[in-house]
Enzyme design. Structure first.
Site: not given
Ligand code: GLP
Length: 240
Positions: A67, A136, A138, A143
């Site tokens: 992403d 959440n 995702h 989402e």
């Molecule tokens: C972000 C990314 C995800 C990631 C998630 C968790 O928004 N788009 O790909 O896995 O949230 O992030 P973190 O590893 O910093 O908790």
């Protein structure tokens, strides 16, 4: 879906990196699906160490990132392009022409998304996909919603995600939209490794592993993948 719980996040990262190392060694032209966020940082450090020790090379590796934020310059300090360069690509021998990160500034996002998925297919599909998980549930930026998405597409970020990620945007406003590989694109990966650490992820992990398979918790779809593993620390696994 397999679940493995680690006492230390260092052991978790090394285990994840070893899975990647095997895929890189077993394939003549490995295709890696990569993720951003805090979760994969230590794993990338282990992969860099393995490269420095001569244990692996990225020379024949192609990557596709999950992403990218929309409406953020590619070289902004918070772009996922910058993240990948600073946390992995600048330190290994990957050919940058083989690095693919969604272009969050694409003019026609529908067309761009289709092309991104076609490019993944033309590369032979993703051999191994790394994932984090949002609080959440995702994955990528898919989402919670009423249905599972298919291919790469543009999404409006939820308040929960804006809240969770705004900590990085200390001197600019966080984008409200992103491009993300779809659930369909992620599920097509031959192997999936999800990393989750910390108590804040415990509920999302519980819903993903033990809850019903539902687009309300996008990561729950991974229960139906035939080669998915969750690597957790004890805090993220505390509700299982
Ligand atoms: C972000 C990314 C995800 C990631 C998630 C968790 O928004 N788009 O790909 O896995 O949230 O992030 P973190 O590893 O910093 O908790």
């Amino acid at each position: 879906m397999e679940v493995k719980i680690f006492d230390s996040t260092a052991d978790l990262a090394l285990y994840a990196a070893r899975i990647f190392q095997n895929v890189i060694k077993e394939n003549s032209a490995p295709v890696l699906g990569l993720a951003t966020g805090a979760s994969p940082v230590e794993t990338y450090k282990e992969l860099i160490k393995m490269y420095n020790n001569g244990e692996i090379s990225f020379k024949d590796v192609t990557t596709f990132n999950l992403d990218e934020y929309c409406d953020l310059p590619k070289d902004d300090k918070n772009s996922y392009y910058t993240f990948m360069m600073e946390n992995l690509f600048n330190y290994v021998d990957i050919d940058k022409n083989n690095v693919n990160i969604p272009d969050g500034n694409a003019a026609d996002t529908d067309k761009y998304g289709e092309e991104y998925d076609k490019k993944i297919m033309n590369a032979g599909g993703i051999d191994i996909q790394l994932l984090g998980i949002g609080v959440n549930g995702h994955i990528g930026f898919n989402e919670p919603s009423e249905s599972f998405s298919e291919g790469t597409h543009k999404v409006k970020l939820t308040d929960s995600t804006l809240k969770a990620n705004s900590r990085y945007f200390t001197d600019s406003e966080m984008p409200h939209y992103a491009l993300t590989m779809g659930i369909g694109s992620i599920m097509n990966a031959k192997k999936i490794v999800l990393i989750a650490t910390g108590e804040a992820k415990a509920q999302a992990v519980y819903s993903a592993v033990k809850g019903e398979v539902s687009p309300n918790c996008p990561a729950s779809i991974l229960q139906t993948h035939n080669d998915a593993i969750f690597l957790l620390d004890s805090a993220a696994a505390s509700m299982l």
